[in-house]
Design an enzyme around this catalytic site. Sequence first.
Site, PDB file in Angstrom:
ATOM      1  N   THR A 260     -20.809 -39.094  18.478  1.00 29.87           N
ATOM      2  CA  THR A 260     -20.004 -40.066  17.757  1.00 29.87           C
ATOM      3  C   THR A 260     -18.749 -40.345  18.568  1.00 29.87           C
ATOM      4  O   THR A 260     -18.633 -39.912  19.726  1.00 29.87           O
ATOM      5  CB  THR A 260     -19.713 -39.573  16.314  1.00 29.87           C
ATOM      6  OG1 THR A 260     -19.057 -40.609  15.594  1.00 29.87           O
ATOM      7  CG2 THR A 260     -18.880 -38.312  16.295  1.00 29.87           C
TER       8      THR A 260
ATOM      9  N   LYS B  48     -20.168 -42.077  22.652  1.00 30.72           N
ATOM     10  CA  LYS B  48     -21.456 -42.775  22.636  1.00 30.72           C
ATOM     11  C   LYS B  48     -21.790 -43.465  23.960  1.00 30.72           C
ATOM     12  O   LYS B  48     -22.959 -43.631  24.296  1.00 30.72           O
ATOM     13  CB  LYS B  48     -21.493 -43.797  21.493  1.00 30.72           C
ATOM     14  CG  LYS B  48     -21.556 -43.163  20.109  1.00 30.72           C
ATOM     15  CD  LYS B  48     -21.748 -44.203  19.028  1.00 30.72           C
ATOM     16  CE  LYS B  48     -21.850 -43.568  17.660  1.00 30.72           C
ATOM     17  NZ  LYS B  48     -22.143 -44.552  16.603  1.00 30.72           N
TER      18      LYS B  48
ATOM     19  N   ASN C  69     -26.418 -42.367  20.299  1.00 29.98           N
ATOM     20  CA  ASN C  69     -25.852 -41.517  19.249  1.00 29.98           C
ATOM     21  C   ASN C  69     -26.700 -40.274  19.012  1.00 29.98           C
ATOM     22  O   ASN C  69     -26.360 -39.450  18.177  1.00 29.98           O
ATOM     23  CB  ASN C  69     -25.679 -42.306  17.942  1.00 29.98           C
ATOM     24  CG  ASN C  69     -27.002 -42.570  17.245  1.00 29.98           C
ATOM     25  OD1 ASN C  69     -28.042 -42.717  17.890  1.00 29.98           O
ATOM     26  ND2 ASN C  69     -26.969 -42.640  15.922  1.00 29.98           N
TER      27      ASN C  69
ATOM     28  N   ASP D 274     -28.469 -46.024  15.269  1.00 27.12           N
ATOM     29  CA  ASP D 274     -27.565 -46.749  14.370  1.00 27.12           C
ATOM     30  C   ASP D 274     -28.219 -48.027  13.837  1.00 27.12           C
ATOM     31  O   ASP D 274     -28.271 -48.265  12.632  1.00 27.12           O
ATOM     32  CB  ASP D 274     -26.263 -47.118  15.096  1.00 27.12           C
ATOM     33  CG  ASP D 274     -25.323 -45.932  15.249  1.00 27.12           C
ATOM     34  OD1 ASP D 274     -25.419 -44.992  14.450  1.00 27.12           O
ATOM     35  OD2 ASP D 274     -24.490 -45.960  16.170  1.00 27.12           O
TER      36      ASP D 274
ATOM     37  N   GLY E 297     -16.972 -57.862  13.650  1.00 33.11           N
ATOM     38  CA  GLY E 297     -16.719 -56.794  14.607  1.00 33.11           C
ATOM     39  C   GLY E 297     -17.685 -56.829  15.774  1.00 33.11           C
ATOM     40  O   GLY E 297     -18.792 -57.389  15.671  1.00 33.11           O
ATOM     41  N   ALA E 298     -17.245 -56.238  16.903  1.00 35.58           N
ATOM     42  CA  ALA E 298     -18.079 -56.215  18.105  1.00 35.58           C
ATOM     43  C   ALA E 298     -18.037 -54.845  18.781  1.00 35.58           C
ATOM     44  O   ALA E 298     -18.243 -54.726  19.986  1.00 35.58           O
ATOM     45  CB  ALA E 298     -17.617 -57.302  19.082  1.00 35.58           C
ATOM     46  N   GLY E 299     -17.778 -53.805  17.993  1.00 34.45           N
ATOM     47  CA  GLY E 299     -17.740 -52.441  18.518  1.00 34.45           C
ATOM     48  C   GLY E 299     -19.122 -51.817  18.614  1.00 34.45           C
ATOM     49  O   GLY E 299     -20.143 -52.515  18.607  1.00 34.45           O
TER      50      GLY E 299
ATOM     51  N   ALA F 204     -21.012 -49.927  16.530  1.00 34.34           N
ATOM     52  CA  ALA F 204     -21.950 -50.148  15.422  1.00 34.34           C
ATOM     53  C   ALA F 204     -22.491 -51.566  15.447  1.00 34.34           C
ATOM     54  O   ALA F 204     -23.686 -51.802  15.240  1.00 34.34           O
ATOM     55  CB  ALA F 204     -21.269 -49.866  14.085  1.00 34.34           C
TER      56      ALA F 204
ATOM     57  N   GLY G 202     -23.445 -48.696   2.934  1.00 34.87           N
ATOM     58  CA  GLY G 202     -23.649 -47.937   4.160  1.00 34.87           C
ATOM     59  C   GLY G 202     -24.302 -46.589   3.985  1.00 34.87           C
ATOM     60  O   GLY G 202     -24.652 -45.931   4.963  1.00 34.87           O
TER      61      GLY G 202
END
Length: 284
Positions: A67, A71, A92, A107, A131-133, A135, A249
């Site tokens: 995590t 990653k 992950n 993920d 978001g663009a991280g 996940a 989630g």
Amino acid sequence: MSKNYRSELVGAFGCPIDENPTGVMEEAAFAAAGLDYRYLTIKVDKEDIETAMKAVRALHMRGINLTIPHKVSAIPYVDELSPEAQIIGAINIVVNNDGVLWGDNTDGKGFLKSLTDRDISVKGKTITVLGAGGASRAICVVCALQGASRLHIINGSVERGSELVALLTEKTPAKADLIRWENTSAVPDDTDILINATSVGLYPNVDQKPDIDYDTIKSGMVVCDVIFNDPNSLFLREAAKRGAVTVNGLGMLVNQGALNFKLWTGQEAPVDVMTETLQREFGL
């Protein structure tokens, strides 16, 4: 026949990691399946990941979860990658097959399973992702490979967002575009599925929600949140008020854990036990 006193070791490397509940879920699953496995939740600082990955081999661990912030940085220390992990550029989970370390990313697969469990398909759909991280990358790649037609990426950083759009365009059949997240962002009119892949709303900041125009969420739209603590996030509550079909989630976390369980043990995971354990843990 001599008795074996050595437990199979798995676990997680991360920092911070003290509030990560995965170990409770996996330990309950191992016990229910009658497997002598132990899940260790281990704090590993960013600069120590090489040493930690060497320890996976040295201690003959069966594998490890990765995590934040490991990653991507752990990739040079594995021997093989799954096709999905190669595209995503992040892992992950690592499986130790007799000293050969194989990395994968569950993920996106865990997220997709939480949709299919609700009879929701991504095939031919237009998906908007906040978001663009890490996940977001995993979810976008898996959705694109499973037939999503278009992905709108809403992100504040143009550089990171453009990088994800380029990855999807080059490596998957889906179309992708970036929407700059500057102020309150509207949900594109053609959206079938809306996904919050940011950490906004994660405990202890449960009174926060992504800065979007919630009145642009249409009745019947599928709205998903990767946040698992609190699973009944403010984001999902606002979407439900407008008639959206919501997916929390918790299912993603359980399904990801079940995939990891099978990769390590070769057995199907007791998903009901894992779900009930997390529900108790979160007081649901």
